[in-house]
Design an enzyme around this catalytic site. Structure first.
Site, mmCIF file in Angstrom:
data_model
loop_
_atom_site.group_PDB
_atom_site.id
_atom_site.type_symbol
_atom_site.label_atom_id
_atom_site.label_comp_id
_atom_site.label_asym_id
_atom_site.label_seq_id
_atom_site.Cartn_x
_atom_site.Cartn_y
_atom_site.Cartn_z
ATOM 1 N N LYS A 175 1.178 0.299 3.950
ATOM 2 C CA LYS A 175 0.630 1.373 3.092
ATOM 3 C C LYS A 175 1.824 2.735 2.863
ATOM 4 C CE LYS A 175 -1.348 5.683 3.198
ATOM 5 N NZ LYS A 175 -0.915 5.927 1.935
ATOM 6 N N GLY A 228 4.071 10.141 10.609
ATOM 7 C CA GLY A 228 3.427 11.322 9.624
ATOM 8 C C GLY A 228 2.901 12.475 10.719
ATOM 9 N N SER A 229 1.995 13.251 10.186
ATOM 10 C CA SER A 229 1.549 14.407 10.908
ATOM 11 C C SER A 229 0.807 14.284 11.837
ATOM 12 C CB SER A 229 0.962 15.127 10.054
ATOM 13 O OG SER A 229 -0.340 14.603 9.498
ATOM 14 N N GLU A 250 4.884 8.225 15.578
ATOM 15 C CA GLU A 250 5.750 9.168 15.438
ATOM 16 C C GLU A 250 5.543 10.363 14.502
ATOM 17 O OE1 GLU A 250 8.814 8.480 16.698
ATOM 18 O OE2 GLU A 250 8.543 6.635 17.326
ATOM 19 N N CYS A 284 11.539 15.184 9.948
ATOM 20 C CA CYS A 284 10.778 15.478 11.388
ATOM 21 C C CYS A 284 11.820 15.995 12.292
ATOM 22 C CB CYS A 284 10.195 14.279 11.814
ATOM 23 S SG CYS A 284 11.409 12.958 11.996
HETATM 24 P P1 NAD Z 1 0.691 12.759 6.614
HETATM 25 O O1 NAD Z 1 0.104 12.543 8.072
HETATM 26 O O2 NAD Z 1 0.114 13.497 5.534
HETATM 27 O O3 NAD Z 1 0.694 11.220 6.044
HETATM 28 C C1 NAD Z 1 1.399 9.979 6.780
HETATM 29 C C2 NAD Z 1 0.927 8.741 5.995
HETATM 30 O O4 NAD Z 1 -0.512 8.669 6.467
HETATM 31 C C3 NAD Z 1 0.703 8.801 4.675
HETATM 32 O O5 NAD Z 1 0.702 7.341 4.148
HETATM 33 C C4 NAD Z 1 -0.869 9.171 4.350
HETATM 34 O O6 NAD Z 1 -1.294 8.637 3.183
HETATM 35 C C5 NAD Z 1 -1.557 8.525 5.561
HETATM 36 N N1 NAD Z 1 -2.452 9.191 5.804
HETATM 37 C C6 NAD Z 1 -3.244 10.510 5.465
HETATM 38 N N2 NAD Z 1 -4.434 10.574 6.144
HETATM 39 C C7 NAD Z 1 -4.768 9.510 6.607
HETATM 40 C C8 NAD Z 1 -5.972 9.052 7.173
HETATM 41 N N3 NAD Z 1 -7.007 9.788 7.421
HETATM 42 N N4 NAD Z 1 -6.040 7.897 7.643
HETATM 43 C C9 NAD Z 1 -5.015 7.137 7.660
HETATM 44 N N5 NAD Z 1 -3.888 7.166 7.004
HETATM 45 C C10 NAD Z 1 -3.753 8.635 6.620
HETATM 46 O O7 NAD Z 1 2.316 12.863 6.590
HETATM 47 P P2 NAD Z 1 3.309 13.318 5.746
HETATM 48 O O8 NAD Z 1 2.872 14.595 5.003
HETATM 49 O O9 NAD Z 1 3.646 12.060 4.634
HETATM 50 O O10 NAD Z 1 4.633 13.342 6.232
HETATM 51 C C11 NAD Z 1 5.071 14.520 7.129
HETATM 52 C C12 NAD Z 1 4.748 14.425 8.576
HETATM 53 O O11 NAD Z 1 5.388 13.291 8.945
HETATM 54 C C13 NAD Z 1 5.586 15.566 9.318
HETATM 55 O O12 NAD Z 1 4.543 16.160 10.083
HETATM 56 C C14 NAD Z 1 6.739 14.889 9.867
HETATM 57 O O13 NAD Z 1 7.320 15.524 11.136
HETATM 58 C C15 NAD Z 1 6.308 13.748 10.275
HETATM 59 N N6 NAD Z 1 7.314 12.543 10.287
HETATM 60 C C16 NAD Z 1 7.632 12.418 11.646
HETATM 61 C C17 NAD Z 1 8.687 11.379 11.761
HETATM 62 C C18 NAD Z 1 9.039 10.729 13.185
HETATM 63 O O14 NAD Z 1 9.773 10.015 13.250
HETATM 64 N N7 NAD Z 1 8.685 11.727 14.350
HETATM 65 C C19 NAD Z 1 9.412 10.922 10.927
HETATM 66 C C20 NAD Z 1 9.090 11.314 9.358
HETATM 67 C C21 NAD Z 1 8.011 12.250 9.326
#
Ligand code: NAD
Length: 493
Positions: A175, A228-229, A250, A284
């Protein structure tokens, strides 16, 4: 007319069950419609997981070197199409072309790396405690892998998850983030052309709540890999817990560059500019904090601020641009709100501080590269992840204080030190509780053949990339073969 993209399920491109779609717009120019994508829901997830489940036995049975050959062909195609894929990515995500080429290159590196793992995946053989008994361990795939990815590395991160999952014999439902589905569509097309059998990779586009949530909770998904976050990562973790599903997370970062009084300041300034404002600070591993020794604080901040003011912000497709837009309106609002918070907290604005709205910026989500000086580690701008072009500079009196500040945040992804003193470099390397550490380089720049990930609220103990990625997507099986012709009782006979 904008191109309409469907989901990829069981080897077919099809609309969402609801026939709904959503727009993907260029964040540098919101009048530029990149395409429309399937706005999917639980029904589409159900179909995709069923397709992945059906494809699993045959894919698992294919010898791993043959699986590797498919990945190898995919890597070759990515090399050939690198520029075109990078342009699509800049258009949907905003980062400059040099960086999107780098993003595709990471996917290439990972695909070659994992293609090679098709001929490795080493296990152990060990002597037995008993005569005429042989023992070894082998990896086995987990089954269907559910992959949930963010927008900041639209092709690299999906490839970091897909390639290790596939080479081990898992099948996949991915996804993509709603802001960057095209790069995953492009990656899936490359795999399709490389001869990946139907159902081995499936892609469902749509929102976190309608696609991510049913995917991570699905009973037939054996492993969820999420980037993600931290807030969403925690939800993923809770969703996986009841069924003891493998769960790989991550998450966020608040990374630090430490500049010592003996540092080469030209290097440190250049590193802080690249680490802080590369990818518009939306990495990140972005260097969103810089701790600077008081003896060089003034000189460093003067040069750092001058460098930030000189950065050219604009459309990433234009060769002159050094810093692209924020990815969407809400990310820009977050940046603006933190700038307000920084001012209220008493941090000193050294550069930037405003949204850019002149003619060439009017249709995009642009913000000036922004630096706050004289920050205390307790200020929110100095310890919360902003994920935008905002860097907080914290004066420190010693290496020990820099390390203490460095470790004082909830995250533990990346840290770096600028110094000419090898003792200081090794001390910081040992004391910083992070997953990644750099000496005389910024906090960004990971390569695929070392483990990637972080401690504390950044991760849950796993690592992406390198052979460590194989651990995420496989289970060990220990095998004992007794050819003594009699019962031998372990620990008894
Ligand atoms: P996000 O958490 O908002 O979204 C990440 C993914 O999760 C997206 O595909 C989103 O649609 C999905 N998602 C959102 N809500 C969800 C739910 N309730 N259930 C299941 N899936 C859901 O993050 P973002 O804004 O896309 O990315 C930014 C964040 O990602 C920052 O915090 C950044 O530090 C982190 N990040 C971490 C790394 C790492 O390797 N540590 C790498 C890149 C980004």
């Amino acid at each position: 007319m904008a191109t309409r993209y469907g989901n990829y399920i069981g080897g077919e491109w099809r609309d969402a069950a609801s026939s709904r779609s959503f727009d993907n717009r260029n964040p540098a120019d919101t009048q530029d419609l990149v395409g429309t994508f399937a706005d999917s829901g639980p029904e589409d997830v159900e179909r995709a997981v069923a397709a992945a489940r059906e494809a699993f036995p045959r894919w698992q049975a294919l010898p791993a070197p043959r699986r590797g050959e498919i990945l190898y062909r995919a890597a070759e195609t990515l090399v050939r199409r690198k520029d075109e894929l990078a342009r699509d990515m800049t258009r949907e995500m905003g980062k400059v072309l040099d960086e999107t080429r780098g993003d595709v290159q990471e996917a290439i590196d990972m695909t070659y790396y994992m293609a090679g793992e098709g001929r490795r995946q080493f296990g152990q053989t060990t002597p037995s405690e008993m005569p005429d008994k042989f023992q070894m361990s082998v990896r086995q795939p987990v089954g269907v892998a559910g992959l949930i990815t963010p927008w900041n590395f639209p092709m690299a991160i999906p490839s970091w998850k897909m390639m290790p999952a596939l080479i081990l014999g898992n099948t996949v439902v991915v996804k993509p983030a709603t802001d960057t589905p095209l790069s995953v569509v492009n990656l899936v097309k490359v795999l399709e052309e490389a001869g990946l059998p139907k159902g081995v990779v499936n892609m469902v586009t749509g929102s976190g709540s309608q696609v991510g949530s049913p995917l991570m909770s699905h009973r037939d998904v054996g492993i969820v890999s999420f980037t993600g976050s931290t807030d969403v990562g925690r939800r993923v973790s809770l969703a996986c817990a009841p069924a003891f599903k493998h769960c790989h997370l991550e998450m966020g970062g608040k990374n630090i560059i430490m500049v010592m009084d003996d540092a080469r300041l030209d290097l440190a300034v250049e590193g802080a500019l690249w680490g802080g404002f590369g990818t518009t600070g939306q990495r990140c591993t972005a260097a969103s904090r810089v701790a600077v020794h008081e003896k060089v604080y003034r000189e460093f901040t003067d040069r750092f601020a001058a460098g930030a003011k000189a950065l050219r912000v604009g459309n990433g497709l234009e060769p002159k641009t050094q810093v692209g837009p924020c990815v969407n309106a809400s990310q820009l609002e977050t940046v603006e709100s933190y700038v307000k918070i920084g001012k209220q907290e008493g941090a000193r604005l050294l550069a930037g501080g405003s949204r850019l709205g002149s003619a060439s910026h009017a249709r995009g989500y642009f913000h000036e590269p922004t630096i706050f000086g004289d920050c205390s580690p307790k200020m929110r701008v100095a310890h919360e992840e902003i994920f935008g072009p905002v860097v907080s500079v914290i004066p420190v009196r010693s290496l020990e204080e820099a390390i203490e500040v460095g470790n004082s945040v909830d995250y533990g992804l990346s840290a770096s030190i600028y110094t000419q003193d090898i003792g200081k470099a090794f001390t910081a390397m040992r004391e910083m509780y992070t997953g990644i550490f750099y000496v005389n380089a910024p906090t960004i720049g990971a390569e695929t053949h070392l483990p990637f990930g972080g401690t504390k609220n950044t991760g849950n103990g796993h690592r992406e990339a390198c052979v460590q990625a194989l651990e995420v997507f496989s289970e060990w099986k220990s095998i004992y073969i007794d050819f003594s012709g009699k019962l031998q009782r372990a620990q008894i006979d």
